[in-house]
Design a protein around this motif. Structure first.
Motif, mmCIF file in Angstrom:
data_model
loop_
_atom_site.group_PDB
_atom_site.id
_atom_site.type_symbol
_atom_site.label_atom_id
_atom_site.label_comp_id
_atom_site.label_asym_id
_atom_site.label_seq_id
_atom_site.Cartn_x
_atom_site.Cartn_y
_atom_site.Cartn_z
ATOM 1 N N ARG A 188 0.833 -1.199 0.000
ATOM 2 C CA ARG A 188 0.000 0.000 0.000
ATOM 3 C C ARG A 188 0.869 1.252 0.000
ATOM 4 N NH1 ARG A 188 -5.200 0.293 3.725
ATOM 5 N NH2 ARG A 188 -5.900 -1.012 1.989
ATOM 6 N N THR A 189 2.025 1.163 0.681
ATOM 7 C CA THR A 189 2.991 2.256 0.627
ATOM 8 C C THR A 189 4.069 1.890 -0.383
ATOM 9 O OG1 THR A 189 2.619 2.947 2.913
ATOM 10 C CG2 THR A 189 4.698 3.604 1.902
ATOM 11 N N ALA A 190 4.231 2.737 -1.388
ATOM 12 C CA ALA A 190 5.245 2.533 -2.427
ATOM 13 C C ALA A 190 6.378 3.526 -2.214
ATOM 14 C CB ALA A 190 4.638 2.729 -3.813
ATOM 15 N N TYR A 191 7.614 3.056 -2.337
ATOM 16 C CA TYR A 191 8.783 3.909 -2.110
ATOM 17 C C TYR A 191 9.412 4.285 -3.442
ATOM 18 C CZ TYR A 191 8.241 2.570 2.743
ATOM 19 O OH TYR A 191 7.732 2.381 4.017
ATOM 20 N N ARG A 192 9.797 5.533 -3.538
ATOM 21 C CA ARG A 192 10.419 6.063 -4.727
ATOM 22 C C ARG A 192 11.712 6.774 -4.322
ATOM 23 N NH1 ARG A 192 7.442 2.971 -6.494
ATOM 24 N NH2 ARG A 192 5.765 3.245 -8.025
ATOM 25 N N PRO A 193 12.588 7.078 -5.282
ATOM 26 C CA PRO A 193 13.857 7.729 -4.912
ATOM 27 C C PRO A 193 13.666 9.089 -4.252
ATOM 28 C CG PRO A 193 13.561 7.623 -7.310
ATOM 29 C CD PRO A 193 12.542 6.717 -6.714
ATOM 30 N N TRP A 194 12.513 9.715 -4.493
ATOM 31 C CA TRP A 194 12.252 11.022 -3.886
ATOM 32 C C TRP A 194 11.491 10.933 -2.574
ATOM 33 C CZ3 TRP A 194 7.018 10.978 -3.674
ATOM 34 C CH2 TRP A 194 6.330 10.293 -4.683
ATOM 35 N N GLY A 195 10.968 9.768 -2.236
ATOM 36 C CA GLY A 195 10.149 9.589 -1.043
ATOM 37 C C GLY A 195 9.193 8.443 -1.249
ATOM 38 N N GLY A 196 7.882 8.774 -1.435
ATOM 39 C CA GLY A 196 6.938 7.716 -1.719
ATOM 40 C C GLY A 196 5.512 8.171 -1.511
ATOM 41 N N TYR A 197 4.588 7.192 -1.555
ATOM 42 C CA TYR A 197 3.176 7.513 -1.367
ATOM 43 C C TYR A 197 2.448 6.310 -0.793
ATOM 44 C CZ TYR A 197 2.649 4.986 -5.797
ATOM 45 O OH TYR A 197 2.702 4.036 -6.780
ATOM 46 N N SER A 198 1.373 6.595 -0.060
ATOM 47 C CA SER A 198 0.511 5.554 0.488
ATOM 48 C C SER A 198 -0.898 5.738 -0.053
ATOM 49 C CB SER A 198 0.469 5.626 2.016
ATOM 50 O OG SER A 198 1.744 5.454 2.581
ATOM 51 N N SER A 199 -1.523 4.649 -0.432
ATOM 52 C CA SER A 199 -2.911 4.698 -0.875
ATOM 53 C C SER A 199 -3.813 4.791 0.353
ATOM 54 C CB SER A 199 -3.247 3.454 -1.690
ATOM 55 O OG SER A 199 -4.598 3.452 -2.078
ATOM 56 N N VAL A 200 -4.698 5.797 0.368
ATOM 57 C CA VAL A 200 -5.589 6.019 1.506
ATOM 58 C C VAL A 200 -7.004 5.560 1.196
ATOM 59 C CG1 VAL A 200 -6.577 7.760 3.055
ATOM 60 C CG2 VAL A 200 -4.186 7.960 2.307
ATOM 61 N N LEU A 201 -7.510 5.913 0.021
ATOM 62 C CA LEU A 201 -8.888 5.607 -0.323
ATOM 63 C C LEU A 201 -9.028 5.547 -1.833
ATOM 64 C CD1 LEU A 201 -11.809 5.228 0.800
ATOM 65 C CD2 LEU A 201 -12.095 7.705 0.557
ATOM 66 N N ASN A 202 -9.758 4.532 -2.315
ATOM 67 C CA ASN A 202 -10.000 4.396 -3.748
ATOM 68 C C ASN A 202 -11.496 4.313 -4.017
ATOM 69 O OD1 ASN A 202 -7.232 3.844 -5.088
ATOM 70 N ND2 ASN A 202 -7.217 2.520 -3.286
ATOM 71 N N GLY A 203 -11.938 4.928 -5.095
ATOM 72 C CA GLY A 203 -13.334 4.843 -5.491
ATOM 73 C C GLY A 203 -13.451 5.019 -6.987
ATOM 74 N N GLU A 204 -14.668 5.023 -7.472
ATOM 75 C CA GLU A 204 -14.877 5.194 -8.908
ATOM 76 C C GLU A 204 -14.561 6.633 -9.302
ATOM 77 O OE1 GLU A 204 -18.353 4.490 -12.296
ATOM 78 O OE2 GLU A 204 -18.703 3.943 -10.195
ATOM 79 N N ARG A 205 -13.546 6.794 -10.144
ATOM 80 C CA ARG A 205 -13.101 8.094 -10.662
ATOM 81 C C ARG A 205 -12.420 8.980 -9.612
ATOM 82 N NH1 ARG A 205 -14.770 9.587 -15.720
ATOM 83 N NH2 ARG A 205 -14.412 11.767 -15.144
#
Length: 478
Positions: free
Chosen positions: A367-384
């Motif tokens: 759910r948390t993806a790491y990138r060379p600059w930092g990263g991101y975590s998915s919080v909530l997903n929905g249609e569009r």
């Protein structure tokens, strides 16, 4: 350090093992996880070869997907690799080690000795460890291909075994034979007989003698590795092995290709504590336990009337009542519960998850993806729509990019954001926000000295990560 004394560490860090699921996944496998302490297994391996009086800077072999993880975690240890070789395709250990040996020969000379280490093993470094390194290095300089054999402490069925032969002196033995992973009955017989050792998958090799054996016993592997190294290209701080050449190498381990055929193989039996952490029960065995035999990693657990169990949790607090011999492992988006003594069964379960389109992603990404600059975590997903938490390290910036199918809103939570939208630069601080319309050319940067955190709300017809057109990128991804 004289030329004859040069030991070049070769750290293999490209594995994608998922036996420690749900923590270990294809995008961030176990070598990059802090399973036995505050640092990752890969970092522990780098620190183990950090003595400049004994070793050169290490050569790291990994795949392209892990290159920034490898570089970032090395930077955190203060150890700068001599080279990071990127495998364009997976071809097991024979081709990887051959390529590393060819690079070491060119960089450090024909007299160099390479110490090949897996990046995902747990090792206790003591006097016995250093004795084994010195004994193996001496044998390697004399032309032997040395493998380290771990003195078995139990009839393990998850390891291959090596039967020792005649004593060659200096703590080194000949190898009588290699034994495939045995069943329980044969493992018990070998343990009772003595003279058998677990195959650790770590080696000490003189580059000249090793490459001569590869050329003689696995000529296709040698030719592919040589061509891949000769045609390699620099990419930032990495060296990309030539894809066409490397892909021509047979997909075979160095054990099968070389060690089981060579007459120059020798064994150094060792007694230091070692584990390949091949399953959650292995993590339990090497970890500190409470009076009831429990191990809690990350501290997010309350245990009552529970014994001989393992609890790992990234975020959620786990309460366990009245159980014994259980493994409970909770990542951000998946939980594994099973008998600790049957932790090897995680493998078939992961295969089943991977075979189902609905659960395949759980084996590949966190759910948390790491990138060379930092990263991101998915919080909530929905249609569009999709909500993410972004974190950007001080001094880092994302690529200059645009999206064809989505617009974005950014709200700064902590830190300072430098936002470029269609050439206009804005500075945002805590509680300030900005809108990025569909198709705009934009960039996010952290000019401050603390971590920048934002909430990102994406809206649009398609929200996949591949809807990114990179125009400029300091990490070579444009």
């Amino acid at each position: 350090m004289t030329e004859a004394a040069v030991i070049v560490p070769v750290v293999l860090a490209g594995g994608q093992g998922t036996r420690l699921w749900p923590m270990s996944r294809a995008a961030r496998p176990k070598q990059f996880l802090p399973l036995t302490g505050p640092t990752s297994l890969y970092q522990q391996t780098l620190l183990r070869v950090g003595d400049g009086s004994r070793y050169t800077a290490p050569i790291v072999v990994t795949n392209s997907e892990y290159r920034f993880l490898v570089a970032e975690q090395a930077q955190e240890t203060g150890i700068v690799p001599a080279a990071v070789l990127l495998e364009p395709v997976a071809r097991n250990t024979a081709a990887a080690i051959a390529a590393a040996a060819l690079h070491a020969k060119a960089a450090f000379g024909a007299d160099a000795v390479i110490h090949v280490l897996a990046s995902d093993h747990a090792v206790v470094v003591d006097e016995n460890y250093w004795w084994s390194v010195d004994a193996a290095a001496a044998a390697a300089r004399a032309g032997r291909l040395v493998t380290f054999g771990i003195t078995p402490t139990a009839p393990e069925t998850g390891y291959g075994y090596i039967e020792a032969g005649a004593d060659l002196g200096g703590g080194v033995k000949a190898v009588a034979r290699f034994v495939e992973k045995p069943d329980r009955d044969n493992a018990e017989k070998m343990l009772a007989a003595g003279g058998y050792y677990w195959n650790s998958g770590t080696f000490m090799l003189g580059v000249e003698s090793f490459l001569a054996e590869v050329q003689a016993l696995a000529p296709d592997t040698y030719a592919a590795a040589e061509a891949a190294v000769d045609a390699a290209k620099a990419d930032l701080d990495f060296i990309r092995l030539d894809e066409k050449s490397f892909a021509a190498a047979p997909n075979i381990s160095v054990d099968y290709a070389i060690f089981e055929k060579s007459k120059a193989v020798a064994l150094v039996p060792v007694t230091f504590s070692w584990s390949d952490l091949g399953a959650w029960d292995a993590v339990w065995k090497v970890s500190g336990k409470d009076a009831a035999g429990n191990v809690v990693i990350n501290g997010n657990a309350t245990l009552s009337n529970t014994s001989n169990s393992l609890v790992v949790s990234e975020k959620a607090h786990i309460a366990v009542e009245g159980l014994t011999d259980v493994a409970i492992v909770a990542s951000e988006d998946a939980i594994y519960v099973g008998k600790l003594s049957e932790a090897q069964r995680v493998g078939p379960m992961v295969k089943a998850l991977r075979a189902n389109a609905a659960t395949q992603g759980l084996t590949e990404i966190h759910r948390t993806a790491y990138r060379p600059w930092g990263g991101y975590s998915s919080v909530l997903n929905g249609e569009r729509f999709q909500v993410k938490r972004l974190f950007v390290k001080p001094g880092k910036k994302l690529s200059l990019q645009k999206h064809h199918h989505r617009a974005e809103h950014w709200v700064v939570v902590t830190g300072t954001a430098e936002v470029t939208v269609d050439g206009k630069v804005s500075m945002l601080t805590e509680n300030e926000s900005i809108y990025l319309p569909l198709g705009c050319v934009h960039r996010l940067a952290n000019p401050g000295k603390i971590l920048l955190e934002l909430i990102e709300v994406q809206t649009g017809s398609y929200l996949g990560e591949d809807d990114i057109i990179r125009i400029e990128d300091e990490f070579g991804r444009a």
